[in-house]
Design an enzyme around this catalytic site. Sequence first.
Site, short mmCIF file in Angstrom:
data_model
loop_
_atom_site.label_atom_id
_atom_site.label_comp_id
_atom_site.label_asym_id
_atom_site.label_seq_id
_atom_site.Cartn_x
_atom_site.Cartn_y
_atom_site.Cartn_z
N HIS A 1 -34.33 -9.35 5.85
CA HIS A 1 -33.51 -8.30 6.46
C HIS A 1 -34.26 -6.98 6.34
CE1 HIS A 1 -29.91 -5.99 7.51
NE2 HIS A 1 -30.13 -5.24 6.47
N HIS B 1 -36.82 -9.47 -7.17
CA HIS B 1 -36.19 -8.62 -6.15
C HIS B 1 -35.44 -7.43 -6.76
CE1 HIS B 1 -34.47 -7.67 -2.25
NE2 HIS B 1 -33.26 -7.65 -2.79
N ASP C 1 -26.46 -5.43 -4.84
CA ASP C 1 -26.68 -5.81 -3.45
C ASP C 1 -25.97 -7.12 -3.16
OD1 ASP C 1 -28.29 -7.69 -4.69
OD2 ASP C 1 -30.15 -7.11 -3.68
N GLY D 1 -21.86 -7.01 -3.26
CA GLY D 1 -22.32 -6.79 -1.90
C GLY D 1 -21.75 -7.80 -0.93
N ASN E 1 -23.44 2.97 0.13
CA ASN E 1 -22.04 3.39 0.28
C ASN E 1 -21.86 4.72 -0.44
OD1 ASN E 1 -19.09 3.61 -0.28
ND2 ASN E 1 -19.03 1.62 0.72
N ASP F 1 -33.08 -3.28 1.47
CA ASP F 1 -34.28 -4.08 1.24
C ASP F 1 -35.57 -3.38 1.67
OD1 ASP F 1 -32.92 -6.07 0.03
OD2 ASP F 1 -33.16 -7.56 1.60
N ALA G 1 -31.23 9.64 9.24
CA ALA G 1 -32.00 10.65 9.96
C ALA G 1 -31.87 11.96 9.21
CB ALA G 1 -31.48 10.79 11.39
N ARG H 1 -20.74 13.73 4.31
CA ARG H 1 -21.98 13.19 3.74
C ARG H 1 -23.08 14.22 4.02
NH1 ARG H 1 -25.26 9.64 6.54
NH2 ARG H 1 -23.52 9.15 7.92
N SER I 1 -28.36 10.19 13.58
CA SER I 1 -29.63 9.54 13.88
C SER I 1 -29.91 9.52 15.38
CB SER I 1 -29.64 8.12 13.33
OG SER I 1 -28.53 7.39 13.81
#
Length: 584
Positions: A11, A115, A138, A169, A296, A320, A406, A483, A515
């Site tokens: 992913h 990972h 995750d 997750g 989040n 990831d 972005a 945000r 974005s």
Amino acid sequence: MLTLGISAYYHDSAACLLSDGLVLGAAQEERFTRRKYDAALPVNAVRYCLEQAGATIADVDRLAFYEVPRHKRARQEWQAARRTEGPAVRVTAQDTEARLRDGLQWTGDIHFVDHHRAHAASAYYVSGFDDAAVLVCDAVGEWDTTTFWHGQGPELTRLGGVRFPDSLGLFYSCVTSYLGYRPNSDEYKVMGLASYGKPVYGAILQKLLEIDADSGFTMDTRVLDFISEPEGYRANLAELLGIPARRPGGLVLPHHADIAASAQVVLESTVSALLDSLSRQRRTTDLCLAGGVALNCRANAVAFEASAFTRMFVQPAAGDAGTALGAALCAEPPETRTAAGSVMRHAYLGPRYDSDAIAELLTGAGVPFRDFRNDEQGIVNTVAGALAAGRTVGWFHGRMEFGPRALGARSILADPREEGMRDRLNSKIKWREEFRPFAPAVPEERAEEFFAMGRTSPFMIDLFRVRQPDVLGAVTHVDGTARVQTVNAAVAPRYHRLLQRFGALTGVPVLLNTSFNLSDEPVVCTPVDALRTFLRSSLDLLCLEDLLVDAASVPAELREAATEEHRFVAGAGLQQGGELYSFF
């Protein structure tokens, strides 16, 4: 020495290149292929990183990969043996090394990094902290779904964790799927929708995820079954909630918002409990977060503010993609991992493009433009004036951002003052759900005037209360928060000057920043991507470095050609719903 980090085959694949601990370049493969969340070996991102360093693969000293394939294969085979119905679990990790060697023409050793260690390293080693607690949450790595770490100097020590199939997750992805959205993709939609609902199903969902003050949490696999059920939940979830799963593309009703709100509250309370446990294990005041759950922003803010920690760093590429950076850092010698120069002060790590080359592109395409080369203040003044007049701008400047946000390099900008601007952007430009919020950008030194912060937020991955919601209608979410991105003058000088100029014209040095992409597409990477997106949207202006294109001056046949090309080349977007994960 050069170290190349890779994340791939699951992913949002990415590549990152380090030189003695310093990041030379990092990028996600999706930006080059235009396939959202592209999981393929990131050959284009690798090529970019090597070009940035003026190197070839033969010059790379170390290659690092973001997981240990034999451990992932063991978990996939374990899961496959237990799925008795539905699609088979694909075992994908059996030939990873051969695929890496063939795809990259690599003959040296490969550092296979756990990972969750890669996630933890991606946050701690670039945080600027020398003693910090690290939480990684995750869906699943090889076996881990949540891990606790302690970073001290160059060392990163694992303290404990939670293993599959218990997964915070996957819990949130399961709810995402139940609400008719794409799991492992649309969780941010559920986060946005949550603010419109009430957590009336919170008690029901909390019973499915039992918090243990010492070991983390366990899940009720009689309802949330990530082993046997392709969707991640059994039919009895609908019985418990009293509401059937929403069909993809169906109406979003108040009870769907209530389910989202309930899942969000469970997520926040669980992350808070994890931070409490972590703070008891290591008495440090600094916290690092990574893993997909760390995207989040509401959970980050709520849990951090309720914790004993006083400083927080969240890896901006927390998913990831960021493990390409983390894996590379783990392969570095200890003395270079925490060098002062490696502190991540910005995420502008992707490619940049020259105004002269862009001018040739526009001229060749027959696109009229105004030329502001050697007149930076002129283009800042012109764009700020257009924004103050209510026009929308595609803003393309400098190196592309690494990670999903972005941050003023590949952004759509607009006036944040009128609530109607949010609706216009959602419906006519971004083509997305009406409940989705937009983020504000503000000069770092002016942030406290408009937002109750107490800390900087350069990566737009934290949430704050808006002090003047009546002034900032387009960027104030229904719950009164935003945000926020704080913009530092030394890090992003042109973007900062644009904010200042807009403030001088309007009295509000804040811009709506989202974005630069359309629904279900990756953020633009190249000037060609930006031009295509501009021609297919309802944006008013396109600012490509020092050149400015007005939509009113673009020949109609160019816009029609771009729309026709998209219809047959890009397709109609990603399908919604379906399996929770075809493999993981």
